[in-house]
Design a protein around this motif. Structure first.
Motif: not given
Length: 90
Positions: A14-29, A60-72
């Motif tokens: 039931s939890r819906k998560i937005a993940i903050l990864a500003e400027g650093s989204f990547g497998v290692l970052e 970007v990370i080759e998993i999570g198909e269908g999850i959008p990356i948003v601006h803010d």
């Protein structure tokens, strides 16, 4: 008798998560973001990273198909998240 609040807490989907990864989204970052996408893909509604906005997480990370990356955060809030996770450790 279980209350509605207790019942909801026992239903992690039931939890819906937005993940903050500003400027650093990547497998290692952004390892925390990657772990959340890998193990809770049904819960993640968006990743926030203006550098990759408009792309799909899987691009970007080759998993999570269908999850959008948003601006803010404002854009992520349109997807009705119930929590914000910090996906990077600067």
């Amino acid at each position: 008798m279980m209350t509605q609040k207790m019942e909801k807490q026992l239903q992690p989907k039931s939890r819906k998560i937005a993940i903050l990864a500003e400027g650093s989204f990547g497998v290692l970052e952004s390892k925390t973001a990657t772990v959340l996408v890998r193990y809770l893909p049904d819960n993640v509604v968006a990743v926030i990273d203006s550098d990759n906005a408009g792309r799909d997480v899987s691009e970007v990370i080759e998993i999570g198909e269908g999850i959008p990356i948003v601006h803010d955060l404002a854009e992520a809030m349109r997807l009705n998240p119930t929590m914000l996770a910090i996906g990077i450790a600067p």
